[in-house]
Design an enzyme around this catalytic site. Sequence first.
Site, PDB file in Angstrom:
ATOM      1  N   ASP A 142      25.009  21.578  41.964  1.00 47.20           N
ATOM      2  CA  ASP A 142      25.987  22.653  41.770  1.00 47.20           C
ATOM      3  C   ASP A 142      26.369  22.683  40.307  1.00 47.20           C
ATOM      4  O   ASP A 142      26.280  21.665  39.608  1.00 47.20           O
ATOM      5  CB  ASP A 142      27.243  22.422  42.618  1.00 47.20           C
ATOM      6  CG  ASP A 142      28.190  21.422  41.949  1.00 47.20           C
ATOM      7  OD1 ASP A 142      29.163  21.859  41.303  1.00 47.20           O
ATOM      8  OD2 ASP A 142      27.940  20.190  42.040  1.00 47.20           O
ATOM      9  N   ASP A 174      34.263  19.741  46.907  1.00 44.43           N
ATOM     10  CA  ASP A 174      34.467  18.584  46.041  1.00 44.43           C
ATOM     11  C   ASP A 174      35.850  18.015  46.355  1.00 44.43           C
ATOM     12  O   ASP A 174      36.790  18.747  46.632  1.00 44.43           O
ATOM     13  CB  ASP A 174      34.357  19.023  44.581  1.00 44.43           C
ATOM     14  CG  ASP A 174      34.372  17.851  43.624  1.00 44.43           C
ATOM     15  OD1 ASP A 174      34.411  16.700  44.094  1.00 44.43           O
ATOM     16  OD2 ASP A 174      34.336  18.089  42.404  1.00 44.43           O
ATOM     17  N   SER A 175      35.992  16.715  46.275  1.00 43.88           N
ATOM     18  CA  SER A 175      37.202  16.040  46.762  1.00 43.88           C
ATOM     19  C   SER A 175      38.393  16.172  45.842  1.00 43.88           C
ATOM     20  O   SER A 175      39.517  15.892  46.225  1.00 43.88           O
ATOM     21  CB  SER A 175      36.909  14.548  46.944  1.00 43.88           C
ATOM     22  OG  SER A 175      36.657  13.959  45.674  1.00 43.88           O
TER      23      SER A 175
END
Length: 376
Positions: free
Chosen positions: A267, A93-94
Amino acid sequence: MTQDFGFTLHNSDGMARRGTVHTGRGDIQTPAFMPVGTVGTVKGLYLDQVKDAGADIILGNTYHLMLRPGAERMDRLGGLHKFIGWDGPILTDSGGFQVMSLSALRKISEEGVTFKSHVDGKLFEMSPERSIEIQGLLGSDIQMQLDECVALPADHDTMKSAMELSLRWAERCKTAFGNQPGKAMFGIVQGGDNVGLREQSAQALVDMDLKGYSIGGLAVGEPQEVMLAMLDVVCPILPTTKPRYLMGVGTPQDLLRSVAHGVDMFDCVMPTRSGRHGLAFTTRGRVNLKNARHAEDTRPLDEGVNCTASNSYSRAYLHHLIRSNEMLGMMLLSWHNIAYYQHLMAGIRDAISNNNFAQFAEETEARWAAGDIDAL
């Protein structure tokens, strides 16, 4: 030779899709649930247990790994895969979710986000380019664009501004990512619970011709029916030839119903977080091991799940461990929950392949609704 990144759609049953995501580190069978390993660990489990449960891929978090041990250190140590001992694909995830969840510790500008570390108060700057650079240093196989995620409910102007900023950041992330064989960068559809904004975001990302598409900004306070309505807006716009990832979702019912609306990947921290608090997800619904009704229950937790934690310990023992606040109880329930989620996804994949997904979903929800009817 490194396998090119891609997606093969094997079968569709209604909107539900059975496919395979191809990466340079191996294939991911979809629909897929990705256990969350935020800081390089799926809490309470060995990664061998995660793999044996059936997971093809795990998730790491750019923001948290940036803080510790640090991206450059991770690179010097050979990358996240080597560091944690996982040879399959990893998605990162960023850090965009932390733009929302740590709102008191950050400032947003056109250039990016300035974070104040929740660990030691140190300031960090994360631009779209830096987010992609960090994910590259970690060595992740699927990287997320930096985006601005808005908690719901929110007003139209706030959602519109965040969506448009996320699109501009997506363009910059795409340029920074370039062409990396066997890997992919996914764009993130934003727009809150507004149909027009979601349509605009999805179409703009499709026009960028990315390798995959995420749907963000859901499961952040809105009812499930709103989430599903947004999927009905977004999924028909996204290409059938590329994977679709619904971020941060969710309960077993969320997964089952979202698959029916066209989602391929999920997720969530829920399996392990719930396990640490004594809650198990089973083929007959939720089981709270704190409850006294389990004190003399000699049955295993769930004989239908192929996992030692599910079928080799009595509920009475698990109840004892949880009520005694023993670490082993939290570990066993987390292990079971991860295994149950993978068991559910395997059943979903088989049902789509056999064109009986609707029946499978109806029967699965009926068992959940009936509950643990054989309990003492």
